[in-house]
Design a protein around this motif. Sequence first.
Motif, PDB file in Angstrom:
ATOM      1  N   PRO A   1       0.831  -1.204   0.000  1.00 46.58           N
ATOM      2  CA  PRO A   1       0.000   0.000   0.000  1.00 46.58           C
ATOM      3  C   PRO A   1       0.867   1.257   0.000  1.00 46.58           C
ATOM      4  O   PRO A   1       1.854   1.338   0.734  1.00 46.58           O
ATOM      5  CB  PRO A   1      -0.794  -0.103   1.315  1.00 46.58           C
ATOM      6  N   GLY A   2       0.487   2.234  -0.791  1.00 45.85           N
ATOM      7  CA  GLY A   2       1.207   3.504  -0.817  1.00 45.85           C
ATOM      8  C   GLY A   2       0.388   4.612  -0.173  1.00 45.85           C
ATOM      9  O   GLY A   2      -0.832   4.671  -0.374  1.00 45.85           O
TER      10      GLY A   2
ATOM     11  N   GLU B   1       7.130   8.293  -3.756  1.00 39.33           N
ATOM     12  CA  GLU B   1       7.285   6.999  -4.420  1.00 39.33           C
ATOM     13  C   GLU B   1       8.371   6.201  -3.702  1.00 39.33           C
ATOM     14  O   GLU B   1       9.387   6.740  -3.286  1.00 39.33           O
ATOM     15  CB  GLU B   1       7.670   7.199  -5.887  1.00 39.33           C
ATOM     16  N   TRP B   2       8.158   4.907  -3.595  1.00 38.65           N
ATOM     17  CA  TRP B   2       9.077   4.080  -2.821  1.00 38.65           C
ATOM     18  C   TRP B   2      10.494   4.083  -3.394  1.00 38.65           C
ATOM     19  O   TRP B   2      11.469   4.043  -2.652  1.00 38.65           O
ATOM     20  CB  TRP B   2       8.536   2.647  -2.736  1.00 38.65           C
ATOM     21  N   GLU B   3      10.609   4.112  -4.709  1.00 40.05           N
ATOM     22  CA  GLU B   3      11.960   4.081  -5.303  1.00 40.05           C
ATOM     23  C   GLU B   3      12.770   5.332  -4.965  1.00 40.05           C
ATOM     24  O   GLU B   3      13.993   5.341  -5.092  1.00 40.05           O
ATOM     25  CB  GLU B   3      11.892   3.897  -6.816  1.00 40.05           C
TER      26      GLU B   3
ATOM     27  N   SER C   1      17.497  -4.931  -5.712  1.00 40.54           N
ATOM     28  CA  SER C   1      16.647  -3.812  -6.123  1.00 40.54           C
ATOM     29  C   SER C   1      15.221  -4.326  -6.340  1.00 40.54           C
ATOM     30  O   SER C   1      14.984  -5.532  -6.383  1.00 40.54           O
ATOM     31  CB  SER C   1      17.173  -3.160  -7.405  1.00 40.54           C
ATOM     32  N   PHE C   2      14.303  -3.390  -6.500  1.00 37.04           N
ATOM     33  CA  PHE C   2      12.898  -3.771  -6.590  1.00 37.04           C
ATOM     34  C   PHE C   2      12.164  -3.021  -7.686  1.00 37.04           C
ATOM     35  O   PHE C   2      12.458  -1.859  -7.972  1.00 37.04           O
ATOM     36  CB  PHE C   2      12.178  -3.495  -5.266  1.00 37.04           C
ATOM     37  N   LYS C   3      11.189  -3.716  -8.237  1.00 38.66           N
ATOM     38  CA  LYS C   3      10.160  -3.085  -9.046  1.00 38.66           C
ATOM     39  C   LYS C   3       8.939  -2.967  -8.137  1.00 38.66           C
ATOM     40  O   LYS C   3       8.328  -3.961  -7.768  1.00 38.66           O
ATOM     41  CB  LYS C   3       9.831  -3.927 -10.275  1.00 38.66           C
ATOM     42  N   PHE C   4       8.606  -1.726  -7.756  1.00 40.30           N
ATOM     43  CA  PHE C   4       7.547  -1.494  -6.770  1.00 40.30           C
ATOM     44  C   PHE C   4       6.202  -1.247  -7.445  1.00 40.30           C
ATOM     45  O   PHE C   4       6.118  -0.492  -8.430  1.00 40.30           O
ATOM     46  CB  PHE C   4       7.876  -0.282  -5.897  1.00 40.30           C
ATOM     47  N   THR C   5       5.172  -1.852  -6.900  1.00 40.45           N
ATOM     48  CA  THR C   5       3.787  -1.540  -7.259  1.00 40.45           C
ATOM     49  C   THR C   5       3.104  -1.108  -5.970  1.00 40.45           C
ATOM     50  O   THR C   5       2.923  -1.919  -5.056  1.00 40.45           O
ATOM     51  CB  THR C   5       3.074  -2.770  -7.845  1.00 40.45           C
ATOM     52  N   THR C   6       2.749   0.174  -5.890  1.00 36.82           N
ATOM     53  CA  THR C   6       2.225   0.714  -4.627  1.00 36.82           C
ATOM     54  C   THR C   6       0.920   1.487  -4.861  1.00 36.82           C
ATOM     55  O   THR C   6       0.894   2.715  -4.824  1.00 36.82           O
ATOM     56  CB  THR C   6       3.259   1.626  -3.944  1.00 36.82           C
ATOM     57  N   PRO C   7      -0.173   0.769  -5.095  1.00 39.41           N
ATOM     58  CA  PRO C   7      -1.464   1.460  -5.235  1.00 39.41           C
ATOM     59  C   PRO C   7      -1.841   2.157  -3.931  1.00 39.41           C
ATOM     60  O   PRO C   7      -1.372   1.772  -2.857  1.00 39.41           O
ATOM     61  CB  PRO C   7      -2.434   0.328  -5.559  1.00 39.41           C
ATOM     62  N   PRO C   8      -2.684   3.192  -3.993  1.00 40.04           N
ATOM     63  CA  PRO C   8      -3.079   3.904  -2.775  1.00 40.04           C
ATOM     64  C   PRO C   8      -3.698   2.967  -1.739  1.00 40.04           C
ATOM     65  O   PRO C   8      -4.328   1.966  -2.082  1.00 40.04           O
ATOM     66  CB  PRO C   8      -4.105   4.928  -3.280  1.00 40.04           C
ATOM     67  N   VAL C   9      -3.512   3.326  -0.482  1.00 41.47           N
ATOM     68  CA  VAL C   9      -4.066   2.530   0.615  1.00 41.47           C
ATOM     69  C   VAL C   9      -5.559   2.268   0.391  1.00 41.47           C
ATOM     70  O   VAL C   9      -6.050   1.152   0.608  1.00 41.47           O
ATOM     71  CB  VAL C   9      -3.844   3.242   1.962  1.00 41.47           C
ATOM     72  N   SER C  10      -6.280   3.285  -0.064  1.00 38.74           N
ATOM     73  CA  SER C  10      -7.731   3.160  -0.240  1.00 38.74           C
ATOM     74  C   SER C  10      -8.101   2.151  -1.330  1.00 38.74           C
ATOM     75  O   SER C  10      -9.199   1.586  -1.316  1.00 38.74           O
ATOM     76  CB  SER C  10      -8.339   4.520  -0.574  1.00 38.74           C
TER      77      SER C  10
ATOM     78  N   ALA D   1       0.274  -5.573   3.785  1.00 40.01           N
ATOM     79  CA  ALA D   1      -1.160  -5.703   3.536  1.00 40.01           C
ATOM     80  C   ALA D   1      -1.952  -5.677   4.838  1.00 40.01           C
ATOM     81  O   ALA D   1      -2.936  -4.953   4.967  1.00 40.01           O
ATOM     82  CB  ALA D   1      -1.442  -6.999   2.765  1.00 40.01           C
ATOM     83  N   GLY D   2      -1.518  -6.467   5.819  1.00 39.90           N
ATOM     84  CA  GLY D   2      -2.265  -6.560   7.067  1.00 39.90           C
ATOM     85  C   GLY D   2      -3.507  -7.422   6.902  1.00 39.90           C
ATOM     86  O   GLY D   2      -3.924  -7.764   5.782  1.00 39.90           O
ATOM     87  N   THR D   3      -4.139  -7.784   8.010  1.00 38.29           N
ATOM     88  CA  THR D   3      -5.250  -8.728   7.972  1.00 38.29           C
ATOM     89  C   THR D   3      -6.506  -8.167   7.317  1.00 38.29           C
ATOM     90  O   THR D   3      -7.385  -8.926   6.929  1.00 38.29           O
ATOM     91  CB  THR D   3      -5.604  -9.206   9.391  1.00 38.29           C
ATOM     92  N   ASP D   4      -6.619  -6.851   7.195  1.00 40.71           N
ATOM     93  CA  ASP D   4      -7.792  -6.290   6.518  1.00 40.71           C
ATOM     94  C   ASP D   4      -7.737  -6.553   5.018  1.00 40.71           C
ATOM     95  O   ASP D   4      -8.781  -6.618   4.354  1.00 40.71           O
ATOM     96  CB  ASP D   4      -7.890  -4.783   6.768  1.00 40.71           C
ATOM     97  N   ASN D   5      -6.534  -6.669   4.468  1.00 41.49           N
ATOM     98  CA  ASN D   5      -6.370  -6.857   3.033  1.00 41.49           C
ATOM     99  C   ASN D   5      -5.966  -8.286   2.668  1.00 41.49           C
ATOM    100  O   ASN D   5      -6.503  -8.863   1.726  1.00 41.49           O
ATOM    101  CB  ASN D   5      -5.321  -5.877   2.494  1.00 41.49           C
TER     102      ASN D   5
END
Length: 535
Positions: free
Chosen positions: A61-62, A67-69, A84-93, A115-119
């Motif tokens: 979640p972003g 941006e994480w990079e 290194s990473f390829k990040f995918t960070t959609p908004p928390v919502s 993610a946590g247990t909600d996701n």
Amino acid sequence: MKKFLLSLSMMFVLLSVLVACGDDQSDAEGNGNDANGEKVEVNKEGFPIVDEKIELSLMAPGVGIEEWENMVTLQEYEEMTNISFKFTTPPVSDFQTRLNLAFASQDLPGIILGAGTDNLTPGMEVDYGSQGVLLPLNDLIDEYAPNIKALMEEDPEIARSITTPDGNIYSLPFINNHPTAVWARGPLWYNGEWLDNLGVEELPKTVDEFYDLLVRFRDDDPNNTGEDDTIPFTDVQMNSSRAWLMAAFGMKEWGIEEHNGDVRYAPMTDNYKAYLEFMKKLYDEELLDPETFSQADEQKKAKGQENRLGLFPDWFSFFTTGRTEEEALNDPMFYPLTSEWSEERIVPGNPGMVRGTFSITKYNENPEASMRWIDYWYSQEGRDFFDKGPEGYLWEANDDGTRTPLPAPEGFESPEEYRATLTPTYGITPPMLGGLVEGEPRSDFDLFIQAETEEKITPIAETPFPLVYLTDEEQKTVNTIQQDLSSYVEQMEARFITGVEPISNWGDYVATIESMNVDEYVQIHQEAYDRWAQN
């Protein structure tokens, strides 16, 4: 005919290529290969984690601030690890929707983080783990995660709480070791000024002593106004205070709880009836705020700022009173009570974990390196690094090993807002060891909170019900029963305490609960608890 045979031949060739590709993918997932198909050696200690640089993919979640990079903590960690990473960070919502779509389409990254247990629900862990979409982490922890392994050995409840019914671990948790991690919710606070004005030298430790003090709060003008304007005890819907008062009658949760190895539904016990009778007595004698079940939190705080409250809930007392942190040092935390129903003090404790914060999918070509990469976050050094970032941004080191906090640069309202641009642990539940940063200065108020917690909560806190895993069928049944059950119990609590419903109707109340399949509800949780206890 020749064309048909040629086409058939080409199909066999294509099929052979696909099978070979599948075999290569399987090898990559199991052995950890680089882009050229060569084995990646993972160093089990120190840095770098791999000698030859590799790239992994990660979804998290972003919070939308940076941006994480571009985060310096991740940039420096890339230099340390060679990963290194390829990040995918959609908004928390949007994260839950995007994650569900990724699972449905099998367009998944190698790592799912934060993610946590909600996701990433416990049910999803069980489901996608059994399908092989999420990799079991047990062996990887044994071989490549000494920090996580040590935490699990130190506290066996961690392993129990993240082990699914098939015996596998598919996700790592956030583990909170902060001094207040044991809080199941914000505490209750006494108005220290009132205690001083009344000459109270020792806090109540039984329900009878508690009642006597509330009477003095009502009758003895503790705020020295000469008016009948005091409110001995208040809350909003009893949502913050309920657990502390129920504990005095031998209960840890307003619902399912474990009691000496047996699971029960507390709101239908005689203990709960005794709690309701006591609360009704407080309400009838105006010791409990008559607006408890009708006011909003803002109204509660307004009363606190007018110095009209004797006992009230909040995370810290000055959130309600409007006083300074220094003045709040005089507001003691509620002391847990005993009664004829509970001669030993208990309070509900927080399990100190959030599950579903780190998983490795079958599309990860380097699970061993991934496990080593995250294990650092579970060390004191790693958690400090990811919590506050590298030196020179939010802090600088002193010769004696302590840290000096640095102000946020111009353009940021606070260091916390600046922190969100430096490290990914802001605004999400990260897979890491939570707690105090080593060497960071602590205020008198921080030390006060820790001392109050260690005296009044930590020694007697008990987790009401452990973090268990339910099967899909069990979860569906629980969800169906729980919604109506909780709604009814909540409605009836207010009616009983305010006298709208006489407590003489207790038998009808229990009969209604029984008609809502509460026996099945309890049995499902008993079976889940038994599985948990056997791990």
